[in-house]
Design an enzyme around this catalytic site. Sequence first.
Site, mmCIF file in Angstrom:
data_model
loop_
_atom_site.group_PDB
_atom_site.id
_atom_site.type_symbol
_atom_site.label_atom_id
_atom_site.label_comp_id
_atom_site.label_asym_id
_atom_site.label_seq_id
_atom_site.Cartn_x
_atom_site.Cartn_y
_atom_site.Cartn_z
ATOM 1 N N LYS A 101 8.095 0.638 5.694
ATOM 2 C CA LYS A 101 6.977 1.446 5.209
ATOM 3 C C LYS A 101 5.650 0.879 5.670
ATOM 4 O O LYS A 101 5.503 -0.338 5.725
ATOM 5 C CB LYS A 101 7.010 1.455 3.674
ATOM 6 C CG LYS A 101 5.821 2.038 3.007
ATOM 7 C CD LYS A 101 5.146 1.090 1.996
ATOM 8 C CE LYS A 101 4.448 -0.067 2.611
ATOM 9 N NZ LYS A 101 3.513 -0.790 1.730
ATOM 10 N N THR A 102 4.709 1.658 6.041
ATOM 11 C CA THR A 102 3.268 1.366 6.091
ATOM 12 C C THR A 102 2.583 2.417 6.947
ATOM 13 O O THR A 102 3.065 2.748 8.043
ATOM 14 C CB THR A 102 2.884 -0.037 6.636
ATOM 15 O OG1 THR A 102 1.462 -0.106 6.683
ATOM 16 C CG2 THR A 102 3.438 -0.379 8.000
ATOM 17 N N ASP B 158 5.557 -7.922 5.791
ATOM 18 C CA ASP B 158 5.652 -9.070 4.875
ATOM 19 C C ASP B 158 6.745 -8.867 3.827
ATOM 20 O O ASP B 158 7.526 -9.764 3.546
ATOM 21 C CB ASP B 158 4.327 -9.251 4.122
ATOM 22 C CG ASP B 158 3.369 -10.119 4.899
ATOM 23 O OD1 ASP B 158 3.783 -10.635 5.960
ATOM 24 O OD2 ASP B 158 2.211 -10.264 4.463
ATOM 25 N N ASP C 56 -0.001 1.902 8.430
ATOM 26 C CA ASP C 56 -0.646 1.201 9.551
ATOM 27 C C ASP C 56 0.152 1.304 10.851
ATOM 28 O O ASP C 56 -0.381 1.085 11.930
ATOM 29 C CB ASP C 56 -0.839 -0.286 9.213
ATOM 30 C CG ASP C 56 -1.877 -0.506 8.128
ATOM 31 O OD1 ASP C 56 -2.408 0.487 7.607
ATOM 32 O OD2 ASP C 56 -2.157 -1.673 7.802
ATOM 33 N N GLY D 85 0.817 -1.216 0.000
ATOM 34 C CA GLY D 85 0.000 0.000 0.000
ATOM 35 C C GLY D 85 0.848 1.264 0.000
ATOM 36 O O GLY D 85 1.958 1.279 0.534
ATOM 37 N N ARG E 140 1.234 -5.693 -4.973
ATOM 38 C CA ARG E 140 1.225 -6.588 -3.810
ATOM 39 C C ARG E 140 1.715 -8.014 -4.123
ATOM 40 O O ARG E 140 1.514 -8.926 -3.329
ATOM 41 C CB ARG E 140 -0.180 -6.650 -3.214
ATOM 42 C CG ARG E 140 -0.634 -5.366 -2.538
ATOM 43 C CD ARG E 140 -1.789 -5.617 -1.581
ATOM 44 N NE ARG E 140 -2.250 -4.388 -0.946
ATOM 45 C CZ ARG E 140 -1.703 -3.857 0.143
ATOM 46 N NH1 ARG E 140 -0.672 -4.447 0.720
ATOM 47 N NH2 ARG E 140 -2.174 -2.745 0.669
HETATM 48 P P1 FBP Z 1 0.487 -1.903 3.589
HETATM 49 O O1 FBP Z 1 0.475 -2.746 4.825
HETATM 50 O O2 FBP Z 1 0.880 -2.644 2.381
HETATM 51 O O3 FBP Z 1 1.305 -0.662 3.783
HETATM 52 O O4 FBP Z 1 -0.990 -1.373 3.302
HETATM 53 C C1 FBP Z 1 -1.780 -0.876 4.326
HETATM 54 C C2 FBP Z 1 -3.174 -0.517 3.896
HETATM 55 O O5 FBP Z 1 -3.287 0.850 3.588
HETATM 56 C C3 FBP Z 1 -4.177 -0.906 4.985
HETATM 57 O O6 FBP Z 1 -4.331 0.112 5.922
HETATM 58 C C4 FBP Z 1 -5.420 -1.218 4.203
HETATM 59 O O7 FBP Z 1 -6.230 -2.150 4.887
HETATM 60 C C5 FBP Z 1 -4.878 -1.803 2.937
HETATM 61 O O8 FBP Z 1 -3.593 -1.249 2.752
HETATM 62 C C6 FBP Z 1 -5.726 -1.530 1.739
HETATM 63 O O9 FBP Z 1 -5.215 -2.253 0.665
HETATM 64 P P2 FBP Z 1 -5.473 -1.915 -0.857
HETATM 65 O O10 FBP Z 1 -4.642 -0.707 -1.193
HETATM 66 O O11 FBP Z 1 -4.998 -3.110 -1.573
HETATM 67 O O12 FBP Z 1 -6.929 -1.631 -1.008
#
Ligand code: FBP
Length: 552
Positions: free
Chosen positions: A202-203, A176, A205, A81, A145
């Site tokens: 990175k994230t 991951d 979250d 993400g 992803r």
């Molecule tokens: P990452 O863990 O890859 O950084 O992504 C986090 C996130 O933004 C979450 O908060 C959310 O649930 C998810 O990605 C949404 O995924 P997508 O962009 O595939 O809809």
Amino acid sequence: MKISPLQKARYEYEPKLPGMLRNGISEISVKEGEPTQSVADQEKIQALFPNTYGKNEITFEKGENTAETKKRKVGVILSGGQAPGGHNVISGLYDALKASNPENELIGFKNGPSGLIEDDFIVFTDDYIDEYRNTGGFDIIGSGRTKLETPEQFAIAAEVCKKHGIDAIVIIGGDDSNTNAAVLAEYFAANNSGVQVIGCPKTIDGDLKNEDIECSFGFDTATKTYSELIGNIERDANSAKKYWHFIKVMGRSASHVALECALETQPNICLISEEVAAKKMSLSQIADYIADSVEKRAANGENFGVAIIPEGVVEFVPEFSALIAEINELLAGEKAEAFNALPTWKEKYEFIENGLSKEAMDVFKILPETIQQQLFLERDPHGNVQVSLIESEKLFSALVADKLKERKEKGTYTGKFNPLHHFFGYEGRCAFPSNFDADYCYSLGYNAAMLIQYGFNGYLSKISNLSKPAEEWVAGGMPITKMMNIERRHGEDKPVIRKALVELDGKPFKFFEDNRDKWAVETAFVFPGAIQYYGPSEVCDLTTRTLALEKE
Ligand code: FBP
């Protein structure tokens, strides 16, 4: 490309590096620390990573650079993400590589890890990089992803690196992706490919953190963006005095984002998924908890409020996750087709009633019909319910409405309840990085180039002491294997980086817990306003409340 005045101005921003990296490449020396051990399951992790396990922690300091300055070619990948600051990791990496040797080359694999496997990349130039400095998003090369985890994929990656003479790969990703970075590093080492792998945390979250990684990048900007919006809504609520706003905020599993937003805005309610799980709270108990606030505020004549709901909360409600498990079972394989062939919701409901246990059905029955239907509509590629698509903000407001109806009938509640719903997620992931994220990310990238120059493999770029001004930040690297343990994933024991959930005995949660009863009844809203990029440092360089409390 037409650009906004802010984008133009941000091109000129010079990200701040840690003091120890500010004297030029020739003045960066490396100090080796102690050998490391994984956080748990040491023997198993060591056996899985014989070539990269146990390496020393390292720190950079001012001193003569003794690394080889041979020409290097480096590939970079954005994984998962979006998170504000990714472009600065790349520009920091690019600048440090070019400063080390102008002949060094940086290439960007397109659209995530699949770009490496598909040998799809662009070569960065000054002009190209300059267009993305200090901007949000991952559109510089795109993200994806796809997971790099199989020996077949690693063999292709090794081929691609050999073909182009790539010396190192930098993977910018979450837990991951960095786990897979460690496995790839081990593969390259075991096969004497000479390719190094460096990870960057990175994230948005905020769940990639531990005793070494103080925070993942993007969390600062994303939570500030959501907090601005929540603060604006609070002020609107306090002006109109007629709506209860239920706001779901992103964060797939952990509630760091929700907690940070609550610390910044002091809403009436903020659910914390980890607490819900620890206390084994039922949907009804959670609804009662929110309804208590609504009722008390109504008694004070305040028929309005704000409740923050973390995206992943339903998975943490024990009875709800049990229901989901039964639904997954009920629709496994061909049974899904039989279910989908039923023409009306009434018939589908009967099918469900016959298939679920009484306990699961008791939970199912209290859900609003739209949520019941969502549970049966949305399936992921493995046939599972996609919990993140459940509109939990609507679920909880509906359950609260039921509770209030009962209370009204009993005569204990006489207020009005008009709920409105919001979801803040994607709008925070590509904002212009705050000064903190712009500086932190640039430093992570710059630092990754130094780790490459000094020949490290399987390391995470580490910048610490982040609650202090950038001048005092500490730059270095940590073997990724140090952050690993063994967890059961999809029926197999796997080495993974431990995901950080909100710690219920940690200072950020404790602060929230000490204040939330007051916030639930009073109108104690705080309005953080928009991220400021220019102005007084106490406004522009403010870190998150989470980081400040953790480092107090
Ligand atoms: P990452 O863990 O890859 O950084 O992504 C986090 C996130 O933004 C979450 O908060 C959310 O649930 C998810 O990605 C949404 O995924 P997508 O962009 O595939 O809809």
